[in-house]
Design a protein around this motif. Structure first.
Motif, PDB file in Angstrom:
ATOM      1  N   PHE A  17      38.548  36.855  30.687  1.00 57.97           N
ATOM      2  CA  PHE A  17      39.403  37.019  31.864  1.00 57.97           C
ATOM      3  C   PHE A  17      38.853  38.101  32.786  1.00 57.97           C
ATOM      4  O   PHE A  17      38.117  38.999  32.374  1.00 57.97           O
ATOM      5  CB  PHE A  17      40.842  37.354  31.461  1.00 57.97           C
ATOM      6  N   ARG A  18      39.211  37.977  34.055  1.00 58.42           N
ATOM      7  CA  ARG A  18      38.957  38.995  35.063  1.00 58.42           C
ATOM      8  C   ARG A  18      40.185  39.071  35.962  1.00 58.42           C
ATOM      9  O   ARG A  18      40.863  38.056  36.186  1.00 58.42           O
ATOM     10  CB  ARG A  18      37.735  38.656  35.940  1.00 58.42           C
ATOM     11  N   VAL A  19      40.463  40.247  36.481  1.00 54.77           N
ATOM     12  CA  VAL A  19      41.514  40.429  37.486  1.00 54.77           C
ATOM     13  C   VAL A  19      40.854  40.977  38.742  1.00 54.77           C
ATOM     14  O   VAL A  19      40.183  42.019  38.697  1.00 54.77           O
ATOM     15  CB  VAL A  19      42.624  41.383  37.011  1.00 54.77           C
ATOM     16  N   PHE A  20      41.018  40.264  39.852  1.00 57.10           N
ATOM     17  CA  PHE A  20      40.453  40.659  41.137  1.00 57.10           C
ATOM     18  C   PHE A  20      41.581  40.922  42.134  1.00 57.10           C
ATOM     19  O   PHE A  20      42.584  40.195  42.149  1.00 57.10           O
ATOM     20  CB  PHE A  20      39.565  39.544  41.716  1.00 57.10           C
ATOM     21  N   ALA A  21      41.405  41.949  42.953  1.00 54.50           N
ATOM     22  CA  ALA A  21      42.326  42.141  44.072  1.00 54.50           C
ATOM     23  C   ALA A  21      42.169  40.966  45.028  1.00 54.50           C
ATOM     24  O   ALA A  21      41.048  40.543  45.319  1.00 54.50           O
ATOM     25  CB  ALA A  21      42.022  43.450  44.794  1.00 54.50           C
ATOM     26  N   ARG A  22      43.276  40.419  45.490  1.00 57.76           N
ATOM     27  CA  ARG A  22      43.191  39.260  46.388  1.00 57.76           C
ATOM     28  C   ARG A  22      42.471  39.622  47.681  1.00 57.76           C
ATOM     29  O   ARG A  22      41.675  38.840  48.208  1.00 57.76           O
ATOM     30  CB  ARG A  22      44.588  38.716  46.682  1.00 57.76           C
TER      31      ARG A  22
END
Length: 367
Positions: A17-22
């Motif tokens: 998984f990765r979390v990116f700022a929109r």
């Protein structure tokens, strides 16, 4: 609250998984659950912080793995709000030639493609099902396809030499690793526009491996065909095998289709040839004749495939390596390039894979 995009890349026993700022797509968190179904473990970190490792309950499924990811994000909340979940889906068939929001009809269509990607498709769909349950209807799920980048190729590069009705029934060359090649096209367009306009052969070399002929950011030809087992040899997959050999396994060896499928997907490639491992670093260190032979065979087949891609392009301006082997196994890269010497002078370089960021970019466009 920071609007964010979660990307999920599900394997048979892993969930990355990765979390990116929109806005701006800065990376905020990353990690993976490994050994799903056994003694699973979550390794995760916020950007700029050390990795944290957490053992999980044994025997959990992809839903349990995703719950562990969400628990980590909740426990280390940086003020973000997940607004979409982007999933890597290996096979989109002919119907899905670009990333798309997931609907019940999309799920039904993708389920029908499981026989074409048995190692990958079920796990991608399992991750979608888990995300839909855990996030609810308020957070859209988006499917990003490895086949989509190769859509729109000339029919010369999508056919097998079979009767045309077979093509109409879906027996055709789709191509895979499209998110990786799409990322390479993006990097070239941003940083090396003269190469982006040129004749590029890209090699995604990892446990799964293929090559792609690219021109002006488009796929012209690729080594994988209808399924992700075709083309060059891989970690445990055979790559191209004479169809007559498959028939012989059935008729003379008495092997059932399921046995042959297990052989060509799970017990061949570098693992099968070396008799030791599918890990290139381990084979390089081992140095035994079988290990050396497996690596020599792999390098030769990659170079031969690169020459075929160069023919499809009418020449070669650059050879680009990516993926775990392509980025890290210098002796293998050097062996491939030595075999390619008859093709003349061309640029060679490494571009690190970043399929997750490509997925986040696709998701941001869809949102």
């Amino acid at each position: 609250m920071i609007p964010a995009i979660l990307t999920l890349n599900a394997g048979s026993s892993s969930l990355k998984f990765r979390v990116f700022a929109r806005d701006g797509l800065s990376l905020m968190a990353r990690g993976a659950v490994s050994r799903i179904g056994a003694d699973a473990e979550l390794a995760a970190a916020l950007t700029g912080e050390p990795e944290r490792r957490t053992p999980l309950a044994a025997g959990g499924d992809h839903a349990a793995a995703l719950q562990a990811v969400l628990d980590f994000l909740d426990a280390h909340d940086e003020g973000w709000r997940i607004e979409a979940v982007a999933h890597r889906i290996v096979h989109g068939g002919t119907a899905y030639t670009r990333s798309t929001p997931v609907t019940p009809q999309v799920l039904q269509d993708l389920q029908e493609l499981v026989p074409l990607a048995p190692l990958h498709q079920p796990h991608g769909l399992a991750a979608i099902a888990a995300a839909r349950r855990l996030f609810g209807e308020g957070v859209p799920n988006l499917a990003c396809f490895d086949t989509a980048f190769h859509a729109g190729r000339d029919p010369l590069f999508t056919h097998f030499a079979l009767p045309e009705p077979m093509f109409e029934q879906g027996i055709r060359r789709y191509g895979f690793h499209g998110l990786s090649y799409q990322w390479i096209a993006h990097v070239l367009a941003e940083n090396l526009p003269w190469l982006h306009r040129g004749r590029v052969v890209a090699a995604h070399l990892g446990n799964g491996a293929s090559l792609c002929a690219m021109h002006e950011g488009r796929s012209i030809d690729t080594t994988m065909g209808m399924t992700a087992v075709d083309g060059i040899p891989m970690g445990t997959r055979s790559g191209a095998v004479d169809p007559g050999a498959i028939l012989l396994m059935q008729r003379s060896f008495g092997m059932a289709p399921e046995e042959i499928e297990d052989l060509i997907y799970n017990r061949s490639g570098l693992l099968g040839m070396s008799g030791r491992s599918n890990d290139v670093a381990a084979l390089l260190k081992d140095g035994k004749p079988q290990s050396r032979f497996a690596l020599d065979f792999f390098a030769l087949k990659c170079a031969q495939a690169a020459a075929a891609m160069a023919v499809s392009l009418g020449g070669i301006d650059a050879m680009i390596f990516t993926g775990g082997i392509g980025e890290n196994a210098t002796p293998v890269r050097e062996a491939i390039l030595r075999h390619m010497a008859p093709l003349g002078k061309f640029t060679s370089m490494v571009i690190p894979a970043n399929e997750e960021r490509m997925m986040a970019m696709e998701a941001a466009l869809l949102l």
